[in-house]
Write an enzyme that holds these catalytic residues in place. Structure first.
Site, PDB file in Angstrom:
ATOM      1  N   ASP A  43      -6.655  -3.177   6.325  1.00 12.88           N
ATOM      2  CA  ASP A  43      -6.064  -1.887   6.428  1.00 12.88           C
ATOM      3  C   ASP A  43      -7.483  -0.706   6.718  1.00 12.88           C
ATOM      4  O   ASP A  43      -8.373  -0.821   6.163  1.00 12.88           O
ATOM      5  CB  ASP A  43      -5.316  -1.340   5.337  1.00 12.88           C
ATOM      6  N   SER A  72      -3.945   0.480  10.731  1.00 18.52           N
ATOM      7  CA  SER A  72      -3.569   1.439  10.024  1.00 18.52           C
ATOM      8  C   SER A  72      -1.999   1.225   9.418  1.00 18.52           C
ATOM      9  O   SER A  72      -1.183   1.211  10.452  1.00 18.52           O
ATOM     10  CB  SER A  72      -3.689   2.729  10.664  1.00 18.52           C
ATOM     11  N   GLY A  73      -1.915   0.917   8.352  1.00 17.41           N
ATOM     12  CA  GLY A  73      -0.350   0.723   7.839  1.00 17.41           C
ATOM     13  C   GLY A  73       0.215   2.154   7.727  1.00 17.41           C
ATOM     14  O   GLY A  73       1.509   2.183   7.376  1.00 17.41           O
ATOM     15  N   ASP A  95      -7.233   3.315   6.406  1.00 13.58           N
ATOM     16  CA  ASP A  95      -7.082   4.348   5.544  1.00 13.58           C
ATOM     17  C   ASP A  95      -7.403   3.742   4.087  1.00 13.58           C
ATOM     18  O   ASP A  95      -6.511   3.017   3.493  1.00 13.58           O
ATOM     19  CB  ASP A  95      -5.868   5.093   5.606  1.00 13.58           C
ATOM     20  N   ARG A 155       4.536  14.513   7.912  1.00 15.74           N
ATOM     21  CA  ARG A 155       3.097  14.611   7.814  1.00 15.74           C
ATOM     22  C   ARG A 155       2.701  15.012   9.129  1.00 15.74           C
ATOM     23  O   ARG A 155       1.721  15.977   9.460  1.00 15.74           O
ATOM     24  CB  ARG A 155       2.337  13.473   7.329  1.00 15.74           C
ATOM     25  N   GLU A 171      -7.717   9.291   3.936  1.00 14.71           N
ATOM     26  CA  GLU A 171      -6.700   8.902   4.940  1.00 14.71           C
ATOM     27  C   GLU A 171      -6.817  10.023   6.238  1.00 14.71           C
ATOM     28  O   GLU A 171      -7.086  11.023   6.136  1.00 14.71           O
ATOM     29  CB  GLU A 171      -5.340   9.441   3.993  1.00 14.71           C
TER      30      GLU A 171
END
Length: 99
Positions: free
Chosen positions: A8, A96-97, A10, A53, A17
């Site tokens: 992953d 990126s999850g 981040d 977000r 992040e």
């Protein structure tokens, strides 16, 4: 023998992040961090938190986002582990999850 290693991005290879760092450029990092925290606590589902977000970074100029993305801070040792894996012919995948 390992042939594939998946990371992953981040908070694993990168120190932080991506969406929080992008939102800092528009002064909305606190709001984004709060939503991320709520999502991690199970209060919001992934899609709902992503939509909320992303709305905070709406209007961020492409050139600013590109500059930020090109300069994200890696954790100590991230580049070295990727270099090592590649030297052993181990395929490396980074995703990126969360964003």
């Amino acid at each position: 023998m390992i042939k594939l290693c998946v990371f992953d991005f981040d908070s694993t290879l990168m120190d932080g992040e991506t969406i929080t760092i992008l939102s800092k450029a528009v002064g909305k990092d606190k709001e984004v961090r709060d939503i991320t925290k709520r999502a991690m606590a199970g209060e919001l589902d992934f899609y709902e938190s992503l939509v909320k977000r992303v709305k905070f970074i709406e209007g961020l100029k492409l050139e600013d986002a590109t500059h930020i993305a090109s300069n994200l801070p890696f954790i100590n040792g991230a580049k070295e582990i990727i270099t090592y894996l590649k030297s052993k012919n181990i395929k490396t995948v980074v995703f990126s999850g969360g964003f």
